[in-house]
Enzyme design. Structure first.
Site, PDB file in Angstrom:
ATOM      1  N   ASP A 260       0.848  -1.190   0.000  1.00  0.00           N
ATOM      2  CA  ASP A 260       0.000   0.000   0.000  1.00  0.00           C
ATOM      3  C   ASP A 260       0.884   1.241   0.000  1.00  0.00           C
ATOM      4  O   ASP A 260       2.033   1.188   0.454  1.00  0.00           O
ATOM      5  CB  ASP A 260      -0.916  -0.017   1.229  1.00  0.00           C
ATOM      6  CG  ASP A 260      -1.725   1.259   1.358  1.00  0.00           C
ATOM      7  OD1 ASP A 260      -2.488   1.564   0.421  1.00  0.00           O
ATOM      8  OD2 ASP A 260      -1.575   1.960   2.377  1.00  0.00           O
TER       9      ASP A 260
ATOM     10  N   ASP B 243      -0.251   5.151   0.632  1.00  0.00           N
ATOM     11  CA  ASP B 243      -0.493   6.252   1.570  1.00  0.00           C
ATOM     12  C   ASP B 243      -0.410   5.787   3.015  1.00  0.00           C
ATOM     13  O   ASP B 243      -1.097   4.854   3.429  1.00  0.00           O
ATOM     14  CB  ASP B 243      -1.859   6.888   1.300  1.00  0.00           C
ATOM     15  CG  ASP B 243      -1.889   7.594  -0.044  1.00  0.00           C
ATOM     16  OD1 ASP B 243      -1.158   8.577  -0.206  1.00  0.00           O
ATOM     17  OD2 ASP B 243      -2.621   7.130  -0.931  1.00  0.00           O
TER      18      ASP B 243
END
Length: 863
Positions: free
Chosen positions: A168, A170
């Site tokens: 991932d 952010d």
């Protein structure tokens, strides 16, 4: 390869095969008749106008058309056969299986897969429903093709000794913001934050919505040590990017992380290709098996179907107060919402039809985009980072203005002003160091287990053994479950009351690391985890009564989750005191583990003082006395499973609501002078006859030599002289309460005295004790435990006899033995209820009439 073709579920079974129109070896085409079959049904015949109708069986013969193209290899049915239900009817070697489709066309034969085929029960597009690629080119494959592709991927990874890692973006490996303040700090070397932001990457979107591409600059801060982390991990893992940001955003960030496209390549998937608006799924990339896939993400709730494969990292918070700029595309954190009594709106369910579903998703996506746009505009307008820096500067200026008192009494400025301006942005994160260790250990565990299984299966050195592949999710569970094994944890002030702790984010994390999560404090609890800003009052006080419970802050849990080890609790112990403890309301715990007004005690492991708070009694003379708690030693044994006895429920009063006055406030305006005058007037109204009777009672006691009210000999009491003792007792006992006649007070005193001594001497002397009085005496032989506790203190000022509980019990037994009535307990069993009720009524009427007569006498005397 031949494929079995079924008759289908839409036929009117049972059917009978009438004629086969094609033979094995013939070429067949889609929607061409292949056979004829018949079915029977009932039809209403006759004259409807004259209501002369009946049901008659009809037989219909129809053609059965081919649902596919190819060569007929074999019939599985024959003419004249009766078939009751759907079943395979023939084998066909299809010209094309259409297992790979692109933009609605078969990637092999080029035929249109969206064409309607009324002879088949499903559309040809359903032959290839699985999307395995990272982009949005709408390339789909069949389940069989997906399995072959994924098996080939596993073969390649096993041969290179790698695993798959889904990353991932952010707040996992980067943080992004659009606050223009960051750009200004980049250009200003004199700013205290310039050193922190000098490595921040800046870009504008080169595609995507115009309002994003033209109006905002993105500022991307890499997590400390990310570049080296990715290079080292790439030797053990094949990495994929999976983000809920737009595709334009994801590709721009990927270019920042991997400018040479050696780490991620084209393996980037965004929310535009996710096919799900609420969550992420490994099945999007690995539809068959996830045994060799690991996830790193700061949110575990977005992976509802793949939690075993997840390594949750702590969110990266470099830009203070910004958070995840793509949070509008993520589900709301249910365990962080405040409970306000309003039922949360559930997510809108998908519509029945594909068209409605598409419209529904489009509407929600539009709302998400609008919410993100408002968030960006708020950042640009409010500039939260600049506001935080201005606050720090103001605090520094105020510190410089602080004056200090010198030895000679003069005031001067502080001699140690801040040497330099403090900065808002601090880059002290070390999460990737521990994450790299976890991924390395997991990779080693996987291939150690794989090699061990291959040896059992006797696979060759160069052969790939798919049956020996372990599940990485099982290995992760095994490793994490050892971290907090044996710990029993209670949360206090962490979650809202309406959140299920066992379904919350932090609750699932605690259980995944091997600890037991319990809702309340009890004997076997080892840790109470509190929210330092608002700890739960009841659980905190209960935990401080149990010295073995360690009261720690949330930071202790976060550290355990990051390091995958049960770290030392000492730096994270919660020792702050509640307001009632600060004020000393019976349980004020000192800063060094002392309790005010009691003996010194060592500081307990949980940061509290004494095990139990003590009550204090303050007399009218000002003397204080600490009440002993008989249950201190047996607290653990008598506690219920939930950490609180049933009789303790509700003892603590609820907090007053805003605007509500305390009952004590009403005493501030009470007229005590008028109350004293009224009491004096009432006491002065007693008759001489009553006084004479009381003096007679005193003479009887003197002749007896025993104090009937206390059950003890006067000569044994050496605290007071005889006359002063009698005067004190009578002044306390004979003083009537407001609104109570002297005669009634005397009667109640005589009855209580006869009851507490456990003898019937006074009643026998009178010779007329009623059954009602005997019943009251028998039922009131037990004295209050609280009253017994205070008996030994003559200076307490309480209107109670000075006999301890043990002495009173002894006197009661002695008196009962002398009278031969077994303590007066058996008499009550022989009473008739009707007789008792009548005697009670007679007594009450007599007392009422006596009080009325006394009041009339008082009125006459006053007149």
């Amino acid at each position: 390869m031949s494929k079995p073709i079924r008759l289908g579920s839409r036929l009117r079974y049972p059917i009978t095969i009438v004629k086969l129109l094609k033979s094995p070896g013939d070429t067949i085409k889609k929607q061409e008749p292949l056979m004829q079959y018949s079915f029977k049904w009932m039809k209403e015949v006759g004259d409807n106008l004259r209501e002369n109708t009946w049901m008659e069986e009809q037989t219909t013969i129809v053609n059965w058309d081919s649902p596919t193209d190819g060569e007929l290899k074999q019939w599985n049915i024959h003419e004249g056969q009766r078939i009751e239900a759907d079943a395979p009817c023939m084998l066909v070697k299809e010209a094309c299986s259409h297992e790979i489709q692109f933009q609605g066309l078969c990637a092999i034969c080029g035929k249109d897969m969206t064409e309607v085929n009324w002879a088949a029960e499903s559309r040809d597009t359903h032959r290839a429903p699985i999307s395995m690629i990272h982009d949005r080119t709408n390339l789909t494959v069949s389940a069989a093709q997906a399995q072959r592709t994924e098996q080939e991927l596993q073969r390649r990874l096993l041969q290179s000794r790698k695993l798959s890692l889904v990353v991932d973006l952010d707040q996992t490996v980067i943080q992004a913001c659009v606050d223009p303040t960051v750009g200004e700090w980049l250009k200003d070397p004199t700013n205290p934050n310039h050193e922190s932001v000098k490595n921040v990457k800046v870009f504008q979107l080169d595609d995507g919505p115009a309002w994003l591409a033209n109006r905002f600059w993105y500022y991307i801060k890499l997590r400390p040590g990310l570049e080296g982390f990715l290079k080292r991990i790439a030797d053990m893992y094949e990495m994929h990017v999976y983000t809920m940001g737009t595709r334009a955003y994801a590709h721009n960030v990927a270019r920042v992380l991997d400018p040479d496209r050696k780490l991620f390549g084209n393996r980037v998937i965004s929310r535009d290709e996710n096919h799900n608006m609420w969550s992420k799924s490994l099945q999007r990339l690995f539809p068959v098996s996830t045994h060799m896939v690991v996830i790193i993400d700061d949110r575990s709730d977005v992976w509802p179907d793949n939690r075993p494969n997840l390594i949750k990292v702590s969110p990266y918070e470099f830009f203070k107060g910004i958070g995840d700029i793509n949070s509008s595309f993520l589900p709301k954190r249910q365990d962080l919402l405040k409970s306000n009594g309003v039922k949360k709106k559930s997510k809108k369910e998908p519509s029945e039809t594909a068209v409605d579903k598409k419209e529904d998703e489009s509407a929600v996506t539009k709302l998400q985009v609008e919410e993100q746009q408002r968030t960006f505009e708020k950042q640009i307008k409010d500039r939260p980072l600049q506001a935080l820096q201005e606050k720090l500067d103001w605090e520094d200026e105020e510190a410089e203005k602080v004056t200090v008192q010198s030895d000679d009494g003069s005031e001067s400025r502080s001699s140690s002003p801040p040497a330099h301006r403090r900065r808002v942005l601090l880059d002290d994160d070390h999460e990737l160091e521990f994450l790299e260790r976890h991924l390395t250990n997991l990779h080693k565990m996987f291939y150690d287990r794989y090699d061990k299984e291959r040896a059992v299966h006797q696979a060759g050195a160069n052969n790939v053994d798919f049956e020996a592949v372990p599940d990485v999710g099982d290995l992760l569970d095994e490793a994490k479950s050892r971290v907090l094994r044996g710990k029993r944890i209670v949360l206090s002030g962490v979650l809202a009351r309406d959140v299920d702790i066992y379904k919350s984010e932090i609750g699932l994390q605690i259980m995944s690391f091997g600890a037991d999560l319990v809702p309340r404090v009890r004997r076997d609890v080892t840790h109470l985890v509190v929210n330092a800003s608002q700890p739960g009052r009841e659980k905190l006080l209960e935990a401080r009564r149990r010295p073995h419970i360690k009261i720690v802050s949330l930071e202790w849990l976060a550290e355990c989750f990051t390091k995958w080890e049960a770290v030392d609790e000492t730096p994270y112990l919660f020792t702050s005191r509640l307001p009632e403890e600060e004020k000393g309301n019976g349980a004020a715990v000192g800063a060094e583990g002392e309790e005010s007004g009691s003996e010194e005690t060592g500081k307990l492991p949980n940061g509290s003082g004494r095990k139990n708070p003590r009550l204090k009694l303050v007399t009218a003379s000002g003397r204080t006395r600490e009440l002993e708690d008989d249950d201190d030693d047996d607290d653990d044994d008598e506690s219920s499973d939930d950490g609180m006895d049933d009789e303790d429920e509700g003892l603590l009063p609820d907090a007053l609501e805003d605007g509500q006055l305390s009952p004590i406030d009403g005493l501030k305006t009470f007229n005590w002078g008028s109350a004293d005058a009224e009491l004096d007037e009432f006491l002065a109204s007693g008759s001489d006859e009553d006084d004479d009777e009381e003096e007679g009672d005193e003479d009887d006691e003197d002749e007896d030599g025993d104090d009937h009210e206390t059950g003890t000999n006067r000569d044994e009491d050496e605290d007071l002289p005889l006359g002063e003792e009698r005067s004190l007792e009578h002044s306390l006992q004979d003083k009537p309460a407001a609104g109570e006649s002297p005669s009634k007070k005397r009667k109640l005193r005589d009855e209580d005295a006869a009851t507490e001594t456990g003898t019937e001497s006074d009643a026998l002397a009178g010779g007329d004790e009623t059954p009602a009085k005997r019943l009251r005496r028998a039922k009131s032989h037990h004295s209050s435990s609280l009253r017994n506790r205070y008996h030994s203190d003559v200076d307490s000022g309480l209107p109670t006899p000075r006999v301890t509980g043990d002495e009173e019990d002894a006197a009661l037994v002695k008196g009962s033995q002398q009278n031969g009535d077994g303590g007066g307990y058996d008499d009550a069993e022989d009473f008739d209820e009707a007789e008792l009720e009548a005697e009670f009524e007679a007594e009450f009427e007599a007392e009422f009439e006596a009080e009325e007569a006394a009041l009339r006498t008082m009125d006459v005397e006053k007149g």
